[in-house]
Design an enzyme around this catalytic site. Structure first.
Site, PDB file in Angstrom:
ATOM      1  N   GLU A 187       0.881  -1.159   0.000  1.00 27.47           N
ATOM      2  CA  GLU A 187       0.000   0.000   0.000  1.00 27.47           C
ATOM      3  C   GLU A 187       0.923   1.215   0.000  1.00 27.47           C
ATOM      4  O   GLU A 187       1.812   1.299   0.849  1.00 27.47           O
ATOM      5  CB  GLU A 187      -0.844  -0.035   1.277  1.00 27.47           C
ATOM      6  CG  GLU A 187      -2.171   0.617   1.093  1.00 27.47           C
ATOM      7  CD  GLU A 187      -2.963   0.737   2.385  1.00 27.47           C
ATOM      8  OE1 GLU A 187      -2.880  -0.159   3.235  1.00 27.47           O
ATOM      9  OE2 GLU A 187      -3.658   1.758   2.504  1.00 27.47           O
ATOM     10  N   ARG A 239       5.417 -13.399   9.376  1.00 29.91           N
ATOM     11  CA  ARG A 239       6.054 -12.094   9.243  1.00 29.91           C
ATOM     12  C   ARG A 239       7.493 -12.165   9.708  1.00 29.91           C
ATOM     13  O   ARG A 239       7.815 -12.944  10.601  1.00 29.91           O
ATOM     14  CB  ARG A 239       5.384 -11.064  10.165  1.00 29.91           C
ATOM     15  CG  ARG A 239       3.982 -10.722   9.890  1.00 29.91           C
ATOM     16  CD  ARG A 239       3.485  -9.787  10.991  1.00 29.91           C
ATOM     17  NE  ARG A 239       4.043  -8.452  10.859  1.00 29.91           N
ATOM     18  CZ  ARG A 239       3.537  -7.535  10.056  1.00 29.91           C
ATOM     19  NH1 ARG A 239       2.477  -7.783   9.325  1.00 29.91           N
ATOM     20  NH2 ARG A 239       4.090  -6.338   9.966  1.00 29.91           N
ATOM     21  N   LYS A 262       4.610  -0.266  10.175  1.00 29.90           N
ATOM     22  CA  LYS A 262       4.590   1.107   9.654  1.00 29.90           C
ATOM     23  C   LYS A 262       4.100   2.090  10.710  1.00 29.90           C
ATOM     24  O   LYS A 262       4.606   3.197  10.829  1.00 29.90           O
ATOM     25  CB  LYS A 262       3.646   1.170   8.449  1.00 29.90           C
ATOM     26  CG  LYS A 262       4.328   0.966   7.105  1.00 29.90           C
ATOM     27  CD  LYS A 262       3.312   1.168   5.997  1.00 29.90           C
ATOM     28  CE  LYS A 262       3.411   0.069   4.956  1.00 29.90           C
ATOM     29  NZ  LYS A 262       2.225  -0.030   4.109  1.00 29.90           N
TER      30      LYS A 262
HETATM   31  P1  ATP Z   1       2.746  -2.770   8.255  1.00 33.58           P
HETATM   32  O1  ATP Z   1       2.048  -3.825   9.059  1.00 33.58           O
HETATM   33  O2  ATP Z   1       4.176  -2.578   8.579  1.00 33.58           O
HETATM   34  O3  ATP Z   1       1.999  -1.490   8.198  1.00 33.58           O
HETATM   35  P2  ATP Z   1       1.528  -3.681   5.907  1.00 33.58           P
HETATM   36  O4  ATP Z   1       1.332  -5.132   5.861  1.00 33.58           O
HETATM   37  O5  ATP Z   1       0.342  -2.897   6.268  1.00 33.58           O
HETATM   38  O6  ATP Z   1       2.783  -3.361   6.797  1.00 33.58           O
HETATM   39  P3  ATP Z   1       1.630  -3.440   3.092  1.00 33.58           P
HETATM   40  O7  ATP Z   1       2.120  -2.330   2.256  1.00 33.58           O
HETATM   41  O8  ATP Z   1       0.190  -3.763   3.064  1.00 33.58           O
HETATM   42  O9  ATP Z   1       2.072  -3.093   4.563  1.00 33.58           O
HETATM   43  O10 ATP Z   1       2.485  -4.760   2.855  1.00 33.58           O
HETATM   44  C1  ATP Z   1       2.831  -5.248   1.607  1.00 33.58           C
HETATM   45  C2  ATP Z   1       3.196  -6.689   1.730  1.00 33.58           C
HETATM   46  O11 ATP Z   1       4.295  -6.852   2.636  1.00 33.58           O
HETATM   47  C3  ATP Z   1       2.061  -7.522   2.284  1.00 33.58           C
HETATM   48  O12 ATP Z   1       1.912  -8.672   1.478  1.00 33.58           O
HETATM   49  C4  ATP Z   1       2.485  -7.873   3.663  1.00 33.58           C
HETATM   50  O13 ATP Z   1       1.968  -9.120   4.040  1.00 33.58           O
HETATM   51  C5  ATP Z   1       4.010  -7.882   3.544  1.00 33.58           C
HETATM   52  N1  ATP Z   1       4.636  -7.589   4.829  1.00 33.58           N
HETATM   53  C6  ATP Z   1       4.406  -6.528   5.622  1.00 33.58           C
HETATM   54  N2  ATP Z   1       5.109  -6.605   6.760  1.00 33.58           N
HETATM   55  C7  ATP Z   1       5.824  -7.770   6.698  1.00 33.58           C
HETATM   56  C8  ATP Z   1       6.745  -8.437   7.572  1.00 33.58           C
HETATM   57  N3  ATP Z   1       7.096  -7.919   8.756  1.00 33.58           N
HETATM   58  N4  ATP Z   1       7.286  -9.605   7.165  1.00 33.58           N
HETATM   59  C9  ATP Z   1       6.970 -10.123   5.975  1.00 33.58           C
HETATM   60  N5  ATP Z   1       6.111  -9.557   5.109  1.00 33.58           N
HETATM   61  C10 ATP Z   1       5.531  -8.396   5.455  1.00 33.58           C
HETATM   62 MG    MG Z   2      -1.335  -4.081   4.771  1.00 30.40          MG
END
Ligand code: ATP
Ligand code: MG
Length: 568
Positions: free
Chosen positions: A38, A268, A278
């Site tokens: 995102e 994760r 984030k």
């Molecule tokens: P955050 O939880 O840090 O805000 P998010 O999942 O909301 O991260 P996105 O931009 O939606 O952020 O994530 C893009 C991709 O990265 C998704 O497929 C998510 O599952 C993956 N992702 C996010 N954080 C991790 C992590 N700590 N380890 C592995 N993959 C991750």
């Molecule tokens: Mg997300």
């Protein structure tokens, strides 16, 4: 770098799954993945792991991996994040030719939603958000059906069109899938597919007044692109039945352009002593704890890059830890081991004195004009790589050494410079301390030594040994620099474990900035962004934008083995 005796060889269950699919010719043997960020923030190392899994699987099996922006929330998203994400991907080793956007599918998503409405599988609910969420119930708590649930499809279709046309303000009617208000999985209790948002979208402007939810956009975007393996993190496990429900219905009612994609979840990435969320990263920035998204203490890709982490080392770390379905936290020391190992192989060795103390060689010769002689010492650039050759470092009668390399009153087992003791100045001469001067503040301000001209190059022809070799920089040739030293941002291994608030575990002294550091002249030519080894001190990255600012990437000592021993 310690070997992986205690660390099982990287299991990667996703790879196993892709191999099994290949053998069964699922998806006609195709492999297509996507990385779907995102654009509402910068990427962190957790995203890096997802990126590496997605792109490496596609590469290994001759498939495709797309970068698709999951840009379905106009309130928080911005093109600056889009650009930064593309930039970070390229840095990590995955340059993108064409980025895809979920917003390009808004029209198709709208049409598919209409199909569901037409078949009585979705309806417009005019209740407010609070009521809807209260009616959802909970585990062991029944859901309550909306009074609008059984309204005729024609009525929902008309309302849905009016929603799109912008007749409503935010918080107005929503479109919901009609699934099962008593389902044990809350995700299936008539989830919301569309909500009203009267906001400017960074790509579609004000074209749309309704925006799809994550669940409605995601699987359908996968299907439109021809994704086969839709990989995401474990928290989406409970969303998978919904992912499948939408695609099953669309396939039955309208057909899908490709084989139906399948979602698979993995754990994760979490690291000790830091946070990878984030929201928490943003809090650190907003609270002024760190300077910004590229602060070298942050686990953002920008932060790691500025800190001097080689992208190859980060990818090697991901490969080493593998992919599993069990949540765990990896030690930051393990990641640092990969960083150190790679930097050891590629960096140039240089001498820098961070906390300078002046040394005067009282028997140093002068030339005919009475000026101190300057000798050029030949030092090896990188003992790991002969091709890097040598450089000349000016040496003369007045030098900087580290304050901690001299003790007026040495404690037991102190082998560095102290009154009467002989030490080696790296690649130069043996010197013996003959005295020192104390300043007004009671501190040593100058050390006096004599040198042995027979020990040129740092070896004694009579074979006598010294217990210590120290780095030095000629005072007349030194270049001044600023050096930032970093400790862990959070003292606790699991920030927030004790109190529930990670911010309680912040180390207030996570950064120490030293100015007036003394560098050997060659360091002034270090390209911006490049990492060098300061002998005896560690690896230091030249800031990408500010000349003569260096960040300590990692120290020289590997702490990973100790951590493993301590944990048994
Ligand atoms: P955050 O939880 O840090 O805000 P998010 O999942 O909301 O991260 P996105 O931009 O939606 O952020 O994530 C893009 C991709 O990265 C998704 O497929 C998510 O599952 C993956 N992702 C996010 N954080 C991790 C992590 N700590 N380890 C592995 N993959 C991750
Ligand atoms: Mg997300």
């Amino acid at each position: 770098m310690s070997t992986n005796d205690d660390h099982p060889a990287a299991a990667n269950f996703v790879r196993d799954l892709v191999i099994a699919d290949g053998e069964r010719q699922t998806f006609g043997g195709r492999v297509q993945t996507r990385f779907p960020p995102e654009p509402n923030g910068y990427l962190h190392i957790g995203h890096g792991k997802a990126i590496t899994i997605d792109f490496e699987l596609a590469r290994e099996f001759g498939g495709i991996c797309n970068l698709r922006f999951d840009d379905t929330n106009p309130d928080t998203e911005d093109t600056s994040y889009v650009d930064a994400i593309i930039d970070d991907l390229a840095w990590l080793g995955y340059p993108i030719e064409t980025a895809l956007y979920a917003s390009d599918y808004f029209e198709q998503l709208y049409r598919w939603a209409q199909v569901l409405v037409e078949h009585g599988l979705a309806y417009v609910d005019e209740q407010d958000g609070e009521t809807i969420s209260a009616q959802r119930g909970g585990y062991g708590k029944p859901g309550i059906e909306s009074p609008h649930r059984d309204r005729p499809p024609a009525e929902s279709l008309e309302l849905f069109a009016r929603m799109r046309d912008g007749e409503f303000s935010d918080g107005g009617p929503v479109l919901r899938a009609k699934i099962d208000m008593q389902h044990e999985n809350m995700q299936l209790r008539d989830p919301i597919m569309y909500r009203i948002r009267n906001a400017e979208h960074h790509r579609t402007g004000s074209d749309w007044k309704i925006y799809p939810t994550y669940d409605w956009a995601h699987g359908q975007s996968d299907a439109i692109e021809g994704v086969t393996h839709s990989l995401c993190t474990l928290e989406f496990d409970s969303h998978r039945p919904l992912y499948d429900w939408y695609l099953d219905r669309i396939r039955e009612l309208d057909g899908l352009p490709f084989d139906q994609p399948r979602q698979t979840e993995f754990a994760r990435l979490e690291l000790t002593h830091t946070v990878t969320s984030k929201r928490k990263l943003l809090q650190l920035i907003d609270d002024g704890i760190v300077d910004g998204w590229d602060d070298p203490r942050l686990p953002t890709l920008r932060g790691l890059r500025r800190r001097g982490y080689p992208p190859e080392a980060i990818r090697e770390f991901f490969e080493f830890i593998g992919v599993s379905r069990t949540n765990s936290r990896n030690e930051i020391e393990l990641l640092e081991s990969f960083v150190r190992r790679r930097l050891n192989a590629i960096t140039q060795r240089r001498m820098a004195v961070l906390r300078p103390l002046k040394v005067v060689i009282t028997n140093w010769p002068t030339d005919e004009s009475g000026a101190p002689v300057v000798e050029q010492m030949e030092l090896t650039n990188n003992p790991e790589n002969d091709a890097d050759g040598t450089r000349l470092v000016p040496f003369t009668g007045e030098l900087w050494i580290e304050q901690e390399d001299f003790a007026a009153d040495p404690p037991p087992k102190y082998y560095r410079l102290s009154p009467g003791r002989e030490v080696r100045l790296r690649g130069a001469y043996f010197v013996t301390c003959t005295g020192f001067e104390i300043g007004d503040d009671g501190n040593v301000v100058e050390v006096h030594v004599t040198y042995d001209p027979a020990t040129t190059g740092g070896n004694a022809p009579d074979g006598r040994k010294v217990k210590s070799t120290m780095h030095w920089v000629s005072t007349a040739h030194a270049v001044d620099a600023t050096v930032a030293l970093y400790e862990r941002l959070f003292t606790a291994e699991v920030p927030g474990e004790a109190t529930g608030d990670a911010m309680d575990d912040l180390d207030p002294a996570s950064r120490e900035v030293l100015s007036g550091c003394k560098l050997e002249p060659a360091l002034a030519d270090t390209p911006l962004g490049e990492v060098v080894q300061f002998e005896r001190l560690g690896y230091f990255a030249h800031d990408p934008a500010m000349p003569l600012l260096f960040h300590r990437t990692v120290g020289l000592r590997d702490e990973w083995a100790n951590i493993q021993k301590r944990k048994g």
